[in-house]
Scaffold this motif. Structure first.
Motif, PDB file in Angstrom:
ATOM      1  N   TRP A 195      66.451  57.684 -18.537  1.00 21.26           N
ATOM      2  CA  TRP A 195      65.745  58.077 -19.755  1.00 21.26           C
ATOM      3  C   TRP A 195      64.741  59.190 -19.510  1.00 21.26           C
ATOM      4  CZ3 TRP A 195      67.803  56.770 -24.088  1.00 21.26           C
ATOM      5  CH2 TRP A 195      68.572  55.596 -24.169  1.00 21.26           C
ATOM      6  N   GLU A 215      62.838  55.261 -26.136  1.00 19.31           N
ATOM      7  CA  GLU A 215      63.528  54.061 -25.689  1.00 19.31           C
ATOM      8  C   GLU A 215      62.538  52.902 -25.641  1.00 19.31           C
ATOM      9  OE1 GLU A 215      66.105  51.244 -24.590  1.00 19.31           O
ATOM     10  OE2 GLU A 215      66.459  53.159 -25.561  1.00 19.31           O
ATOM     11  N   THR A 267      61.772  50.875 -28.373  1.00 16.04           N
ATOM     12  CA  THR A 267      60.936  50.823 -29.568  1.00 16.04           C
ATOM     13  C   THR A 267      60.692  49.394 -30.036  1.00 16.04           C
ATOM     14  OG1 THR A 267      62.922  51.288 -30.882  1.00 16.04           O
ATOM     15  CG2 THR A 267      61.409  53.119 -30.480  1.00 16.04           C
ATOM     16  N   CYS A 279      65.644  51.989 -31.268  1.00 10.21           N
ATOM     17  CA  CYS A 279      66.089  52.867 -30.193  1.00 10.21           C
ATOM     18  C   CYS A 279      67.585  52.697 -29.902  1.00 10.21           C
ATOM     19  CB  CYS A 279      65.285  52.595 -28.924  1.00 10.21           C
ATOM     20  SG  CYS A 279      65.515  50.924 -28.256  1.00 10.21           S
ATOM     21  N   TYR A 280      68.065  53.503 -28.964  1.00 13.57           N
ATOM     22  CA  TYR A 280      69.474  53.452 -28.539  1.00 13.57           C
ATOM     23  C   TYR A 280      69.839  52.046 -28.070  1.00 13.57           C
ATOM     24  CZ  TYR A 280      73.615  54.511 -25.675  1.00 13.57           C
ATOM     25  OH  TYR A 280      74.871  54.529 -25.117  1.00 13.57           O
ATOM     26  N   GLY A 281      68.970  51.452 -27.257  1.00  9.52           N
ATOM     27  CA  GLY A 281      69.255  50.120 -26.725  1.00  9.52           C
ATOM     28  C   GLY A 281      69.402  49.081 -27.816  1.00  9.52           C
ATOM     29  N   GLU A 282      68.499  49.117 -28.810  1.00 11.87           N
ATOM     30  CA  GLU A 282      68.591  48.158 -29.908  1.00 11.87           C
ATOM     31  C   GLU A 282      69.862  48.357 -30.718  1.00 11.87           C
ATOM     32  OE1 GLU A 282      64.947  46.788 -32.072  1.00 11.87           O
ATOM     33  OE2 GLU A 282      64.147  48.637 -31.214  1.00 11.87           O
ATOM     34  N   ARG A 283      70.304  49.609 -30.820  1.00 11.05           N
ATOM     35  CA  ARG A 283      71.511  49.877 -31.596  1.00 11.05           C
ATOM     36  C   ARG A 283      72.764  49.491 -30.807  1.00 11.05           C
ATOM     37  NH1 ARG A 283      69.910  52.344 -36.185  1.00 11.05           N
ATOM     38  NH2 ARG A 283      67.927  53.460 -36.116  1.00 11.05           N
ATOM     39  N   ARG A 284      72.766  49.802 -29.518  1.00  9.45           N
ATOM     40  CA  ARG A 284      73.952  49.479 -28.717  1.00  9.45           C
ATOM     41  C   ARG A 284      74.075  47.983 -28.462  1.00  9.45           C
ATOM     42  NH1 ARG A 284      76.238  52.275 -23.137  1.00  9.45           N
ATOM     43  NH2 ARG A 284      78.007  50.860 -22.921  1.00  9.45           N
ATOM     44  N   ASP A 321      73.440  52.592 -37.658  1.00  5.01           N
ATOM     45  CA  ASP A 321      72.779  53.894 -37.675  1.00  5.01           C
ATOM     46  C   ASP A 321      71.773  54.032 -38.807  1.00  5.01           C
ATOM     47  OD1 ASP A 321      73.956  54.919 -35.443  1.00  5.01           O
ATOM     48  OD2 ASP A 321      75.358  56.231 -36.483  1.00  5.01           O
TER      49      ASP A 321
END
Length: 252
Positions: A101, A172, A174, A194-199, A205
């Motif tokens: 990151w 990253e 959040t 963040c990306y991690g929460e979405r993945r 989105d």
């Protein structure tokens, strides 16, 4: 429903007014892991598999699961630090973030020091859909929705007794801007997951998150009802950039 709040009724009112897709989630942190035994209707996972905290939130919001977990269930100190399971100093170096990151250790350390974390006095947490009533009085209430839904909820909160609602983004992790901030300050807040929460947490989105304390929710509903009477409603019907607005909000 027993307890201070009629959660089923409150969430029905929220959904009637802003039509959220995800289940609003309650999070409660516990000072002793033995307190998990006070919640007989929760899932408990074995420690041979590890998860991120946002995955437990996602299971509650998307699958309506009620879950209890401890530091032994978490994959990284990052999650544990935000929830107050370990001291913030444990997560501050976070060398695993360097080269992923952040380009260097200096940027990584600056990021970690900026993160909001709960006080280091907790050993466990419970997350569950608020409407289930599993948690009578959560420490944090999480609402996932589109920006249009979230801003109307904020407008509702602010309609009578104004309070600024800050939206911060640490990048990253959040989760620290979401439940970490409200656990540490007691203030409402919003952020872009963040990306991690979405993945891993299953957040689509188009959604962001609003974090509140329980006592804020009746205020939000009262405000949304008041705004509704003024024609300020969800879904937000667009007037369009070419049309006159003289009759919209201009009260003579």
């Amino acid at each position: 429903m027993d307890g201070k709040y009629n959660w089923e009724g409150l969430i029905n009112d929220i959904n009637r007014l802003v039509k959220l897709k995800a289940s609003p989630v309650g999070l409660k942190v516990l000072e002793n892991k033995e307190e998990l035994d006070n919640f007989p209707k929760i899932r408990r996972y074995k420690t041979d598999k590890k998860y991120y905290a946002c995955q437990f939130i996602g299971q509650a919001a998307r699958l309506n699961f009620a879950i209890g977990f401890t530091v032994e269930n978490l994959a990284v100190a990052q999650c544990a630090g935000v929830l107050g399971f370990v001291p913030k100093s444990v997560m501050e170096s976070a060398k695993n973030l360097v080269g992923v990151w952040f380009e260097n250790e200096e940027a990584t350390l600056a990021h970690q020091k900026t993160m909001c974390t709960a006080p280091n006095k907790y050993e466990a947490a419970v997350v569950a859909p608020l409407s289930k009533g599993v948690i009578d009085e959560p420490d944090v209430c999480l609402f996932y929705g589109t920006p249009g839904q979230i801003i109307l909820m904020i407008n509702g909160l602010q309609h009578k007794s104004f309070e600024r609602v800050d939206c911060s983004v640490v990048g990253e992790s959040t989760c620290s801007d979401a439940w970490g901030r409200t656990l540490s300050t007691g203030k409402p807040g919003a952020t872009i997951p963040c990306y991690g929460e979405r993945r891993f947490g299953g957040i689509p989105d188009e959604e962001m998150v609003l974090c509140l304390k329980p006592h804020h929710i009746p205020m939000v509903i009262e405000g949304l009802e008041w705004l509704y009477k003024n024609g300020i409603r969800y879904p937000i019907i667009q007037n369009g950039p070419l049309n006159s607005v003289i009759d919209e909000f201009c009260k003579q």
